[in-house]
Design an enzyme around this catalytic site. Structure first.
Site, short mmCIF file in Angstrom:
data_model
loop_
_atom_site.label_atom_id
_atom_site.label_comp_id
_atom_site.label_asym_id
_atom_site.label_seq_id
_atom_site.Cartn_x
_atom_site.Cartn_y
_atom_site.Cartn_z
N GLU A 1 38.21 43.92 38.25
CA GLU A 1 37.53 42.95 38.47
C GLU A 1 36.24 42.95 39.55
O GLU A 1 36.68 43.75 40.45
CB GLU A 1 38.35 41.59 38.95
CG GLU A 1 37.52 40.50 38.93
CD GLU A 1 38.62 39.24 39.63
OE1 GLU A 1 39.71 39.43 39.99
OE2 GLU A 1 38.00 38.13 39.09
N GLY B 1 41.07 41.65 49.29
CA GLY B 1 42.45 41.62 49.83
C GLY B 1 43.64 42.13 48.86
O GLY B 1 44.32 42.75 49.33
N ALA B 2 43.36 41.49 47.63
CA ALA B 2 44.29 41.98 46.51
C ALA B 2 43.93 41.45 45.12
O ALA B 2 42.87 40.79 45.29
CB ALA B 2 45.69 41.26 47.00
N MET B 3 44.47 41.91 44.12
CA MET B 3 44.10 41.62 42.84
C MET B 3 45.33 41.50 42.19
O MET B 3 46.30 42.07 42.02
CB MET B 3 43.28 42.94 42.44
CG MET B 3 42.91 43.01 41.00
SD MET B 3 41.53 41.58 40.66
CE MET B 3 42.02 41.32 39.09
N GLU B 4 44.79 40.53 41.05
CA GLU B 4 46.28 39.96 40.29
C GLU B 4 46.44 40.64 39.16
O GLU B 4 46.96 39.97 38.04
CB GLU B 4 45.77 38.54 40.09
CG GLU B 4 44.76 38.09 38.99
CD GLU B 4 43.19 38.04 39.65
OE1 GLU B 4 43.02 38.38 41.00
OE2 GLU B 4 42.57 37.23 39.02
N HIS C 1 49.20 33.64 46.03
CA HIS C 1 47.80 33.55 45.25
C HIS C 1 47.95 34.36 44.09
O HIS C 1 47.63 33.97 42.92
CB HIS C 1 46.76 33.90 46.35
CG HIS C 1 45.59 33.68 45.81
ND1 HIS C 1 44.63 32.52 45.65
CD2 HIS C 1 44.71 34.74 45.02
CE1 HIS C 1 43.45 32.90 45.10
NE2 HIS C 1 43.46 34.03 44.64
N GLU C 2 48.03 35.75 44.40
CA GLU C 2 47.95 36.70 43.30
C GLU C 2 48.96 36.38 42.32
O GLU C 2 48.70 36.37 41.04
CB GLU C 2 48.07 38.17 43.88
CG GLU C 2 46.85 38.42 44.85
CD GLU C 2 45.54 38.02 44.63
OE1 GLU C 2 45.31 37.94 43.58
OE2 GLU C 2 44.67 37.94 45.67
N HIS D 1 48.20 33.37 40.12
CA HIS D 1 47.14 33.89 38.99
C HIS D 1 47.69 34.12 37.73
O HIS D 1 47.12 34.29 36.63
CB HIS D 1 46.26 35.04 39.36
CG HIS D 1 45.22 34.73 40.34
ND1 HIS D 1 44.00 33.63 39.85
CD2 HIS D 1 44.50 35.24 41.51
CE1 HIS D 1 43.10 33.80 40.68
NE2 HIS D 1 43.33 34.77 41.59
N GLU E 1 39.83 31.01 40.47
CA GLU E 1 39.94 31.36 41.99
C GLU E 1 40.12 29.89 42.72
O GLU E 1 40.93 29.85 43.39
CB GLU E 1 38.59 32.01 42.48
CG GLU E 1 38.74 33.39 42.03
CD GLU E 1 39.77 34.31 42.20
OE1 GLU E 1 40.69 33.84 43.10
OE2 GLU E 1 40.07 35.32 41.64
N1 BES Z 1 40.79 38.33 42.04
C1 BES Z 1 40.65 38.25 43.49
C2 BES Z 1 40.32 39.55 43.92
C3 BES Z 1 38.90 40.02 43.74
C4 BES Z 1 37.85 39.49 44.22
C5 BES Z 1 38.57 41.09 42.56
C6 BES Z 1 36.43 39.96 43.93
C7 BES Z 1 37.56 41.47 42.62
C8 BES Z 1 36.13 40.94 43.14
C9 BES Z 1 42.16 37.56 43.95
O1 BES Z 1 42.68 36.94 43.31
C10 BES Z 1 41.44 37.15 45.29
O2 BES Z 1 40.97 36.10 45.35
N2 BES Z 1 41.99 37.81 46.47
C11 BES Z 1 41.43 37.27 47.89
C12 BES Z 1 42.45 36.62 48.42
C13 BES Z 1 42.90 35.46 48.02
C14 BES Z 1 44.23 34.89 48.97
C15 BES Z 1 41.94 34.15 48.11
C16 BES Z 1 40.67 38.26 48.51
O3 BES Z 1 40.92 39.35 48.05
O4 BES Z 1 40.22 38.15 49.63
ZN ZN Z 2 42.43 35.04 43.47
#
Ligand code: BES
Ligand code: ZN
Length: 883
Positions: free
Chosen positions: A128, A269-272, A305-306, A309, A328
């Site tokens: 992503e 932070g992380a990816m789903e 959160h993840e 998703h 999101e």
């Molecule tokens: N899908 C996002 C990760 C992401 C963000 C991938 C931008 C590529 C580009 C993931 O679900 C997400 O939102 N992560 C947040 C943490 C969340 C608890 C708000 C993050 O990584 O900060």
């Molecule tokens: Zn997210």
């Protein structure tokens, strides 16, 4: 970097893809510098694509093409057109066909951390938003859904663990044990941004979960060897999140396995990724000695959160990236509700509103303001913003407030039912709530389209003879880039009226209607609400529970605010009253300091605060929130123009010191009473006691007496957990001197071997308001434990300096700005996504006083003039300088 000039993408230009890819077979042969990817695609023309047949254009970047076959026949160079970003086949059959493409990529050289890369010798992917095109040629867009079968082959000594999405089909060894492979299959059609692959020498902690229909799911979290115990909290959080989604939303997990992998270098932070979430290891690893309560809390919420998703994002994904808030914003709303249910709903709301105001309101007031659903972008990575996330969550929350929980749930059920397996739009989402509730949400949709934070200018009049109270409400909608004029919005305004005794008066409108849950619908530019049977002049408690992402202004006396602080039945608004009392006191002090006057203000606020904080009926976590002053960035945002960060810093220090002195005895009592000697537990109640104790310590320390400093050093050296130790470290580093240096040296020696924990040491030094901080931060960029290629290090040191050190970043000589500009340029050559985010530190530069504004402009112009900027940095810097 990209040789072609990046062109803006517009929502209005959306067209469905000309081709569909139903099935993807990937065969990935892992090698540090030359990984081979063989992709076999089942392609057919899209019957829904209008007009004549189009050429098949696949996205691809940083790829070395080896061969292409169409229905098994090798293609030659004249059959296709290759550019730096695409592969186009002019002629394709009208019937379904198979395309086989072999490419090579270099994971070791990938420092942008998008696509396939290596971190700590682990192979991992981040797709992503548009990273899959760095793995193979493909339709890299979220509305192209396919099922994936993935074979991974690697050297078993280097990568004994091989993971991908879905369920494991098969594994085995090859070449007499010199190679091995695993085959994974994900039966759920998904867009390629949810693809993931991991190969490495990692160690799992395993568990199982029984779903509501009785299926057993195997859970595993993969971490560095030796760190297994530190993954226990994340596992516990995962299971609670899985159960919560069943109970609250009726959503059950769908695969037989759910894997999480923690890696050290990660842009976000992380990816789903479907069935294979990838996490920044700082959001998985936690033990009492290594992680603060804030980190424990963050792990719980990000794991949730993840996981959430899986339904809001994966099963139902986005049609295009303009719909990003569809997954999101909605998923942030869901994780906020989860945290509120697991912990204290009121405290959670306070934390979420604080975050919204600090980041989203600031963004909305500056050159980067954009609607929750943008209509144009150059680089989609720049749109993972507080507006899409936090304001996006507030918009969903307003739907729940307006419809009530029950109808809101019906709307969600309809959404899951109607759009499962699809790539949906915001429009389709809102339609589900209209259909489920019979409510017309036409005006409400403006929340997705209009940028800027609405202001509700309110006034209350009371007619004693008629026992009527009239509330005038005017919506003021500020202009934002590209949106000069705006239509009035549909704003849920939850409120109460407090009688002289502090109790709520029952709300009755002159129409005879009693607003459900005390919530009015503000829909016109100017509106008056008339309340009848109000026995005496009431004090209004407006925007209870923060029912809409707006600013409210109303003229209240100190006595009114004190009444709210002491009595409001809505605890959120009690905090809000305390917070705005603090804010107006601080703004007053700043004004006095600017005129060179002595600024002994705040006695009245301190007294009201003392009364509120001492109330034992309130839980400690809530009282800790009461004790936290607005941040310097928040004060700057409220002041809004001609901002002098040095004055704000002085005002903040003064008021903290005044509170520390005025409430000294009570704070010392709290500090003693909240101490705990039992074993550490990360639960919300225990964390709340630590938070209150540390908040008391912080205010006591602000008096800056010898004994206060001694208490602080003791707090550091005697700490039995990281929450206490880190709090003391930050305060000591801000104080400096011998005590500060001793604590920093001790922390370094204790944690130099731990790449996660040592980040607090970098951050503590970067946030210090002392004059020598910039020099120190500069020196630390050459420290052996620092690396520009590691996003966590960059965020801890440079990011903290830019975003959490208002005095030193905003040095009047401009050296802070120059330092950040230099690093943005240097980082841009390695990792444009991180570079562009760092530039966000300048988002409020236009609100600064003239001297600093000139210095900030110079730094931004220097960035803008640099050669070979990425589209990421290019887009942000040009918006900052526009208008
Ligand atoms: N899908 C996002 C990760 C992401 C963000 C991938 C931008 C590529 C580009 C993931 O679900 C997400 O939102 N992560 C947040 C943490 C969340 C608890 C708000 C993050 O990584 O900060
Ligand atoms: Zn997210």
């Amino acid at each position: 970097m990209k040789p072609e000039t990046p062109r803006p993408v517009h929502l209005k230009d959306y067209r469905p893809p000309g081709y569909l890819i139903d099935k993807v077979d990937l065969d990935v042969c892992l090698d540090a510098t030359r990984t081979r990817v063989r992709s076999r695609l089942a392609v057919r023309p899209n019957p829904d694509a209008s007009g004549r047949r189009q050429a098949l254009r696949l996205d691809g970047e940083h790829l070395e093409l080896d061969e292409i076959k169409l229905d098994r026949k090798p293609l030659s160079k004249k059959d296709y057109n290759l550019t730096d970003t695409s592969l186009t086949l002019a002629k394709t059959p009208a019937a379904p066909f198979t395309l086989e493409i072999v490419t090579f990529v270099n994971p070791e050289a990938n420092k942008a951390l998008q696509g396939l890369y290596r971190t700590n010798d682990v192979y991992c992917t981040q797709c992503e938003a548009e990273g899959f095109r760095r793995i193979t040629y493909f339709l890299d867009r979220p509305d192209a859904l396919a099922t994936y079968t993935v074979r991974i082959e690697a050297d078993p000594r280097e990568a004994p663990v091989l993971l991908s999405n879905g369920n494991l089909l098969e594994r085995g060894t090859l070449a007499g044990g010199k190679r091995h492979y695993a085959v994974w299959r994900d039966p759920f059609p998904k867009p390629c941004y949810l693809f993931a692959l991991v190969g490495g020498d990692l160690s799992p902690i395993a568990s199982t979960f029984r779903t509501m229909s009785g299926r057993t799911v195997d859970l595993a979290i993969y971490v560095e060897h030796g760190k297994e115990e530190r993954a226990a909290w994340a596992m516990d959080s995962l299971k609670r999140a899985m159960r919560w989604d069943e109970v609250r939303f009726g959503r059950e997990y769908d695969l037989d396995v759910f894997n999480i992998v923690a890696v050290s270098d990660f842009n976000m932070g992380a990816m789903e990724n479907k069935g294979l979430n990838v996490f920044n290891d700082r959001l998985i690893l936690a033990s009492p000695e290594t992680a603060t309560d804030t980190i424990f809390e963050a792990i719980e919420s990000v794991v949730a959160h993840e996981y959430f998703h899986n339904w809001t994002g994966n099963r139902i994904t986005c049609r295009d990236w303009f719909q990003l808030c569809l997954k999101e914003g909605l998923t942030v709303f869901r994780d906020q509700e989860f945290s509120g249910d697991e912990r204290s709903a009121t405290v959670q709301r306070i934390l979420d509103v604080r975050r919204l105001k600090t980041h989203q309101f600031a963004e909305d007031a500056g050159p980067l303001a954009h609607p929750v659903r943008p209509e144009t972008y150059i680089e989609i990575n720049n749109f993972y913003t507080p507006t899409v996330y936090e304001k996006g969550a507030e918009v969903v929350r307003m739907l729940q407030t307006l419809l009530g929980r029950e109808l809101f749930r019906s709307g969600m059920d309809l959404y899951f039912d109607r759009h499962d397996g699809e790539a949906a739009t915001v429009e389709e989402f809102v339609r589900c709530f209209e259909d489920a509730s019979g409510t017309d949400l036409t005006q409400f949709r403006l929340w997705y389209a209009q940028a800027g934070t609405p202001e509700l200018v309110c006034a209350l009049r009371y007619d004693k003879a008629k026992k009527r109270a009239e509330l005038d409400v005017e919506q003021v909608l500020p202009a934002t880039p590209g949106q000069a004029h705006k239509k009035p919005m549909h704003i849920p305004l939850k409120l109460g009226l407090l009688g002289a005794n502090g109790h709520d008066v029952s709300l009755k409108l002159d129409s005879g209607e009693e607003p459900a849950d005390g919530t009015l619908s503000v829909t016109k530019r100017k509106q008056t609400f008339r309340f009848v049977d109000v026995p005496s002049r009431p004090v209004p408690s407006l925007l209870r529970d923060f029912s809409a992402p707006v600013n409210v202004t109303i003229d209240l006396s100190d006595r009114d605010v004190e009444l709210l602080m002491a009595n409001d039945s809505d605890l959120f608004n009690r905090w809000q009253a305390a917070n705005s009392f603090a804010m107006r006191t601080l703004v007053e002090i700043v004004g006095l300091l600017a005129k060179g006057k002595s600024a002994s203000r705040g006695a009245r606020y301190a007294k009201a605060l003392g009364a509120a904080v001492l109330s034992d009926e309130l839980e400690p976590a809530y009282r800790a929130e009461l004790l936290k002053l607005p941040t310097q960035a928040d004060i700057a945002r409220v002041i809004g123009k001609n901002v002098d960060p040095a004055l704000i810093h002085r005002a903040h220090k003064r008021l903290s010191g005044l509170i520390g002195r005025t409430l000294g005895a009570q704070l010392a009592d709290l500090y003693a009473a909240m101490a705990e000697d039992g074993p550490f537990s990360p639960d919300a109640t225990s964390a709340g006691r630590r938070a209150l104790r540390n908040a008391a310590l912080t205010l006591l320390t602000a008096r800056a007496s010898g004994p206060d400093l001694a208490r602080l050093s003791k707090h550091y050296f005697k700490a039995s957990n990281m929450t206490d130790r880190a709090q003391a470290l930050f305060l000591l580093a801000a104080h400096g001197g011998k005590a500060g240096e001793q604590a920093l040296a001790d922390f370094h020696d204790r944690w130099k071997g731990d790449h996660v924990v040592i980040d607090a040491w970098f951050a503590a030094q970067a946030q210090s308001p002392l004059a020598g901080t910039l020099k120190r931060v500069e020196a630390l960029t050459h420290h052996p434990l620092f690396a520009l290629t590691a996003p966590n290090k960059v965020r801890a040191l440079i990011g903290t300096f830019a975003a959490a050190n208002p005095v030193q970043f905003n040095r009047p000589d401009g050296a802070g700005y120059a330092f950040i500009a230099n690093h943005v340029l240097e980082l841009d050559r390695l990792n444009p996504q991180i570079a562009a985010r760092m530039l966000g530190a300048f988002r409020s530069w236009r609100a600064l006083e003239t001297g600093r504004r000139g210095q900030a402009r110079k730094a931004l112009q220097r960035v803008a003039r640099a050669k070979n900027l990425s589209s990421d940095v290019q887009e942000i810097v040009s918006k900052m300088l526009e208008a």
